[in-house]
Design a protein around this motif. Structure first.
Motif, PDB file in Angstrom:
ATOM      1  N   ASP A   1      -2.988   5.078   9.155  1.00  0.00           N
ATOM      2  CA  ASP A   1      -2.854   5.274   7.757  1.00  0.00           C
ATOM      3  C   ASP A   1      -2.594   4.132   6.707  1.00  0.00           C
TER       4      ASP A   1
ATOM      5  N   VAL B   1       0.971  -1.224  -0.057  1.00  0.00           N
ATOM      6  CA  VAL B   1       0.007   0.152  -0.025  1.00  0.00           C
ATOM      7  C   VAL B   1       0.821   1.285   0.075  1.00  0.00           C
ATOM      8  N   GLU B   2       0.480   2.214  -0.773  1.00  0.00           N
ATOM      9  CA  GLU B   2       1.341   3.597  -0.959  1.00  0.00           C
ATOM     10  C   GLU B   2       0.526   4.468   0.263  1.00  0.00           C
ATOM     11  N   VAL B   3       1.386   4.942   0.968  1.00  0.00           N
ATOM     12  CA  VAL B   3       1.147   5.888   2.180  1.00  0.00           C
ATOM     13  C   VAL B   3       2.007   7.144   2.375  1.00  0.00           C
TER      14      VAL B   3
ATOM     15  N   GLU C   1      -9.536   1.115   1.962  1.00  0.00           N
ATOM     16  CA  GLU C   1     -10.135   1.929   0.810  1.00  0.00           C
ATOM     17  C   GLU C   1      -9.893   0.787  -0.458  1.00  0.00           C
ATOM     18  N   LYS C   2      -8.969   0.117  -0.493  1.00  0.00           N
ATOM     19  CA  LYS C   2      -8.648  -0.739  -1.813  1.00  0.00           C
ATOM     20  C   LYS C   2      -9.471  -2.016  -1.489  1.00  0.00           C
TER      21      LYS C   2
ATOM     22  N   LYS D   1      -6.184   2.592   6.756  1.00  0.00           N
ATOM     23  CA  LYS D   1      -6.924   3.261   5.886  1.00  0.00           C
ATOM     24  C   LYS D   1      -6.787   3.128   4.279  1.00  0.00           C
ATOM     25  N   ALA D   2      -5.553   2.981   4.027  1.00  0.00           N
ATOM     26  CA  ALA D   2      -5.116   2.854   2.680  1.00  0.00           C
ATOM     27  C   ALA D   2      -5.746   1.243   2.363  1.00  0.00           C
TER      28      ALA D   2
END
Lengths: 77, 162
Positions: A32, A22-24, A39-40, A35-36
């Motif tokens: 964070d 995941v990109e944060v 979302e996906k 959340k990422a």
């Protein structure tokens, strides 16, 4: 920054992989990353985050070398 | 106080246990793979263990039982990989001075393990025969789930409490 998250059990089956990236933003906290992830993959929402083999609270800082895992419902015994 | 944790590939071998002096209650709990799940005939359970975290969590649970219930020693073994019906996949041994704390700690350890220790089991169902439900595994193996036959042993360094 990119964070690799290990998956197990039903979460692994649901996503179809044993880990995801995941990109944060840099210097992320556990919340964070969650959340990422959510979302996906909204189906992962009931799982908890572990960092370096221990469950962590949402404000836990995550470093580039940390081992991050998503732990859903367990079924040992 | 002593806490011992071991993850074992496959079924657990028969226990060789020593009671030791000072023990008034010696509780052994073994989890055995049942022959059916959800009405379907089972061949085995395939345990996936996130080994480094499971070892730490089990050790922490053992220490918590000593601190919270005052038991003397806690030892736990859990299987990784395939365990067939009728075989033992989990063993918990708790020694205490008296039965009350040993029995309470046994129940509490198992409750917390089933909530917090990263171990998952997937059913391996027997081939369906006419009139029976068939079953399939629910998830794949993780590359981090060790299946090498290696034993991961964690022992606390504290001396036995007497």
């Amino acid at each position: 920054m990119k964070v690799k998250v290990l998956l197990f059990g039903a979460e692994q089956k649901s996503v179809g992989r044993s880990s995801v990236d995941v990109e944060v933003a840099d210097a992320p906290r556990a919340r964070d990353v969650l959340k990422a992830l959510f979302e996906k993959w909204p189906q992962l929402k009931r799982a908890r985050l572990a960092v370096n083999h221990a469950f962590v609270a949402g404000d836990e800082m995550i470093g580039a070398k940390d081992e991050v895992a998503l732990i859903g419902m367990v079924s040992g015994g | 106080m002593r806490v011992y944790v071991e993850i074992v590939e496959g079924p657990l071998p028969p226990a060789k246990l020593a009671v030791g002096e000072g023990t008034g209650a010696f509780v052994v709990f073994e989890g055995v793979v049942r022959g059916e799940e959800d009405g379907k005939k089972l061949q085995a359970l395939d345990y996936q263990v996130y080994e480094p975290m499971a070892g730490k969590q089990l050790e922490s649970l053992g220490v918590a039982m000593v601190q919270e219930f005052g038991v003397l020693d806690v030892a736990v073994w859990h299987s990784s990989g395939i365990v067939k019906v009728g075989e033992v996949s989990f063993r918990l041994v708790i020694k205490g001075t008296h039965r009350h704390e040993a029995l309470e700690a046994t129940g509490e350890f198992i409750e917390r393990m089933k909530r917090d220790v990263p171990i998952w089991k997937k059913p391996v169902f027997a081939p369906a025969t006419p009139g029976e439900k068939s079953g399939r595994s629910i998830f794949e193996k993780s590359p981090t789930a060790k299946k090498t036959g290696r034993k991961a042993t964690r022992k606390s360094k504290g001396k036995p409490k007497r």
